[in-house]
Design an enzyme around this catalytic site. Structure first.
Site, PDB file in Angstrom:
ATOM      1  N   CYS A 210      51.996  48.691  64.639  1.00 11.30           N
ATOM      2  CA  CYS A 210      52.214  47.378  64.021  1.00 11.30           C
ATOM      3  C   CYS A 210      53.630  47.310  63.448  1.00 11.30           C
ATOM      4  CB  CYS A 210      51.153  47.506  62.632  1.00 11.30           C
ATOM      5  SG  CYS A 210      49.496  47.322  62.941  1.00 11.30           S
TER       6      CYS A 210
ATOM      7  N   GLU B  29      54.654  46.451  60.431  1.00  8.48           N
ATOM      8  CA  GLU B  29      54.780  46.990  59.167  1.00  8.48           C
ATOM      9  C   GLU B  29      55.113  48.488  59.300  1.00  8.48           C
ATOM     10  OE1 GLU B  29      51.875  45.397  60.041  1.00  8.48           O
ATOM     11  OE2 GLU B  29      51.061  44.516  58.079  1.00  8.48           O
TER      12      GLU B  29
ATOM     13  N   CYS C 244      46.419  45.166  58.401  1.00 10.17           N
ATOM     14  CA  CYS C 244      45.246  45.807  59.153  1.00 10.17           C
ATOM     15  C   CYS C 244      44.802  46.978  58.290  1.00 10.17           C
ATOM     16  CB  CYS C 244      45.592  45.830  60.364  1.00 10.17           C
ATOM     17  SG  CYS C 244      46.396  47.727  60.808  1.00 10.17           S
TER      18      CYS C 244
ATOM     19  N   CYS D   5      47.374  49.817  58.414  1.00 15.40           N
ATOM     20  CA  CYS D   5      48.746  49.520  57.569  1.00 15.40           C
ATOM     21  C   CYS D   5      48.293  49.792  56.087  1.00 15.40           C
ATOM     22  CB  CYS D   5      49.122  48.267  58.019  1.00 15.40           C
ATOM     23  SG  CYS D   5      50.003  48.367  59.636  1.00 15.40           S
TER      24      CYS D   5
END
Ligand SMILES: [Zn+2]
Length: 145
Positions: free
Chosen positions: A60, A62, A102, A105
């Protein structure tokens, strides 16, 4: 859950940084999400998602932003973090919008700063909420510390 707080100038700056990152590196089906975080020391780091042919290897945006921050500064905390999604070419609405992190994360953000603020969608706008509000009953490996 408390009412989400309105976003301020610094938050808009983060959204703009995340938007710029994904605008620059967007590739259909490969890079669609941008992220930006501000460390406790005030530095901004950006990331983009790394999709992969082998789906479980995907990372991801992040996590990429956090990794860049950690390489440069070590454990500098996360004051605020945001992710934005770039639409695919076939979508009618072509605006880049804030998306919620998500579940994985949320765990990651909490692990690196349990007091982090997260910018999330709020109707047509965005709002900031504490990471703890997005992760009730967080996973723990052993007895609570
Ligand atoms: Zn994620």
């Amino acid at each position: 859950m408390k009412r989400p707080a309105k976003i301020g100038k610094g938050d808009k700056e983060l959204i703009a940084a995340a938007t710029a990152a994904i605008k620059q590196r967007y590739r259909d089906d490969w890079q669609e999400v941008g992220a930006a975080l501000r460390t406790r020391s005030g530095k901004i780091f950006t990331g983009i998602n790394l999709d992969a042919y082998l789906g479980r290897m995907a990372v991801c945006a992040e996590a990429v932003a956090l990794g860049r921050a950690f390489v440069d500064l070590g454990d500098a905390g996360i004051e605020t973090i945001v992710a934005v999604r770039h639409p695919s070419p076939d979508e009618t609405n072509q605006s880049i919008k804030v998306v919620s992190p998500c579940g994985a994360c949320r765990e990651l953000i909490f692990d690196y700063d349990r007091n982090a603020r997260v910018i999330v969608p709020n109707g047509k706008s965005a709002a900031a909420v504490p990471i703890a509000d997005l992760l009730p009953n967080k996973y723990t490996r052993g007895p609570e510390r």
